[in-house]
Design an enzyme around this catalytic site. Structure first.
Site, mmCIF file in Angstrom:
data_model
loop_
_atom_site.group_PDB
_atom_site.id
_atom_site.type_symbol
_atom_site.label_atom_id
_atom_site.label_comp_id
_atom_site.label_asym_id
_atom_site.label_seq_id
_atom_site.Cartn_x
_atom_site.Cartn_y
_atom_site.Cartn_z
ATOM 1 C CG ASP A 195 -83.855 34.433 116.697
ATOM 2 O OD1 ASP A 195 -82.432 34.100 116.642
ATOM 3 O OD2 ASP A 195 -84.115 34.985 115.701
ATOM 4 N NE ARG A 275 -87.077 45.310 118.357
ATOM 5 C CZ ARG A 275 -86.015 44.512 117.893
ATOM 6 N NH1 ARG A 275 -86.185 43.313 117.891
ATOM 7 N NH2 ARG A 275 -84.741 45.097 117.500
#
Length: 398
Positions: A195, A275
Site C-alpha cells: 500500500d 486517523r
C-alpha cells in the site's frame, strides 16, 4: 491547571507548529526541527517520560545501546528486538537487492534468522526497491547518524515478533509488490501489491516504534492489521499526511479483537488530516500525546473498539467544523456507538476541541495489565520537545 500554564502551553505549541512548513527534502533538514528544540543537557533528564528517563541521561548511550530494549512501556514493552544478538553495521545505502541482499545493506541484516541490533556507520538516505520485509528479533537503531528510509517501498513487519524501530526518518513511501522479495536467508517469494505505508505491521506481535519521524507516505504512516497485537508507538513526530494510523484490518476481521496498542508521547504535528488513530475492535491506550490540529478528526473507529484517552493535549484548528476529537464510522441512524467504551480522562481540550465519550464510565473497564500510568497533561510542555528522530552525538546526552 492555572491560567498561566495554559498560556505557556498554547505559546509553546504554536511555536512548534510553525517550525516546519514543508516535508524536509534533505536529511540534514529533516533533523533541524528536532535540533532546534533541544534543551540544555542537564534538563533532558528525568522529565516524566518513562522511556526517555530510562536511557537518555546516559552519555555513554553509544556503548550501552542495548539498554534501550529495557525501556519500552505499554503493550509493546516485551519487544526485545535484537538485544540478545550481535551488532550489525549498515555500511551500504545504495545497493538494495530484494532477492539477493548484499552484506552491509539494511536488507541483509533484517532478514537474518538470529537476533541482530542493526546500526549505521554514516548518514544515509536508503531508497528501497521493494518492501523491507523484516525477520523476528531485530532492532533498527539510527542513533548517532541521520538515517532516512525514503522515496520507495518502506518497512513491513509481517508474521514475526520482537521488533524495535528507533530513530529513523521515514518519508515519501510508495507502493511496491508483484516482485520477488527475500524475507529470510532460506526463503524468497512473490510479494503482492503493497500500500505504500511507512511501517506496515501485519499479523505481528511485540513491536515497538519509538522516536521516529514519519511524513507524507502513499497510505498510512503506521498501520497495524490482521491480528497484530502487543504494540507500542511512542515519541514519534508525525506530519504532512492524510490517513495517519489504521489499527485493525476490517469490521469483519474478528482476530483483531485481541489487538492491544499503546500510543504514547507522540507529537501529531502540522498537516495531518485523520486517523490518529482509526481503530477497529481491540483496546487502545492513547496517552500523553499532543495533537496540534486535524483537518477531519483525531481519534476514530468502528466495530466497537475500546479507546482509553488519558492525559493528552488536543488543540483544535480554527475551522469550526473540525473541533470534535472523535469520529465513529457508522451510519447516521445507528446508535450502537453509545455502547462503545470511549473515555477521556485528564485530557486538556484547547481552542474549542471536544471529545464525545460513550459506554462505560467506570475505570475498571479501562484497566489492562500492560497499561502505563498516564502523566498529567500539563507535563507535556517538557516532554513534547523530544518527539521524533533525535540528534544524538557520541559522548553526549542524547
Amino acid at each position: 491547571m492555572p491560567t498561566f500554564c495554559f498560556l505557556y502551553l498554547v505559546m509553546f505549541l504554536v511555536s512548534v507548529s510553525t517550525c516546519s512548513q514543508n516535508v524536509p527534502n534533505h536529511i540534514s533538514e529533516a533533523t533541524e526541527w528536532s535540533s532546534r528544540r533541544r534543551q540544555p543537557e542537564k534538563e533532558l533528564c528525568r522529565k516524566g517520560n518513562p522511556i526517555d528517563d530510562c536511557w537518555r541521561c546516559d552519555s555513554e548511550w553509544e556503548t550501552n545501546r542495548k539498554r534501550l530494549a529495557d525501556c519500552a512501556i505499554g503493550f509493546g514493552r516485551n519487544a526485545v528486538g535484537g538485544r540478545d544478538g550481535e551488532l550489525y553495521v549498515v555500511t551500504d545505502s545504495d545497493n538494495d537487492d530484494p532477492v539477493n541482499p548484499v552484506r552491509g545493506t539494511i536488507r541483509y541484516g533484517v532478514i537474518q534468522e538470529e537476533p541482530l541490533w542493526i546500526i549505521f556507520d554514516h548518514n544515509m538516505v536508503i531508497k528501497l526497491k521493494e518492501e523491507l520485509v523484516m525477520n523476528s528479533y531485530k532492532t533498527v537503531d539510527g542513533r548517532g547518524y541521520n538515517i532516512q528510509i525514503a522515496e520507495g517501498p518502506c518497512i513491513t513487519i509481517q508474521g514475526v515478533s520482537n521488533i524495535i524501530i528507533h530513530n529513523i526518518y521515514i518519508r515519501d513511501c510508495i507502493p511496491g509488490g508483484n516482485a520477488i522479495v527475500r524475507d529470510s536467508p532460506n526463503h524468497a517469494g512473490l510479494r503482492g501489491h503493497s500500500d505504500g505505508d511507512g511501517i506496515s505491521i501485519f499479523g505481528a506481535r511485540d513491536v515497538w516504534i519509538d522516536h521516529c519521524t514519519l511524513a507524507n507516505c502513499s497510505d498510512g504512516l503506521i498501520d497495524a492489521i490482521n491480528g497484530s497485537t502487543s504494540i507500542t508507538i511512542s515519541n514519534n513526530y508525525m506530519l504532512h499526511h492524510n490517513e495517519v494510523m489504521l489499527m485493525g484490518h476490517s469490521d469483519d476481521f474478528l482476530d483483531d479483537k485481541n489487538m492491544q496498542v499503546t500510543i504514547a508521547f507522540n507529537f501529531f504535528g502540522e498537516g495531518l488530516t485523520q486517523r490518529m488513530p482509526r481503530c477497529r475492535f481491540g483496546y487502545f491506550h492513547i496517552v500523553n500525546n499532543i495533537y496540534t490540529g486535524w483537518k477531519m478528526y483525531a481519534i476514530g473507529g468502528s466495530a466497537k473498539p475500546t479507546i482509553n484517552s488519558q492525559g493528552n493535549v488536543f488543540i483544535a484548528s480554527d475551522n469550526e467544523s473540525t473541533k470534535e476529537v472523535t469520529k465513529r464510522e457508522i451510519s447516521l441512524e445507528d446508535e450502537e456507538w453509545k455502547n462503545w467504551n470511549w473515555r477521556s480522562d485528564g485530557d486538556i481540550m484547547l481552542n474549542g476541541a471536544y471529545f464525545t465519550p460513550s459506554g462505560d464510565k467506570g475505570p475498571a473497564s479501562y484497566i489492562k495489565a500492560s497499561s502505563m500510568v498516564a502523566r498529567p497533561a500539563s507535563l507535556l510542555t517538557n516532554i513534547s520537545p523530544s518527539s521524533g528522530a533525535l540528534n544524538c552525538q557520541s559522548g553526549q546526552y542524547c
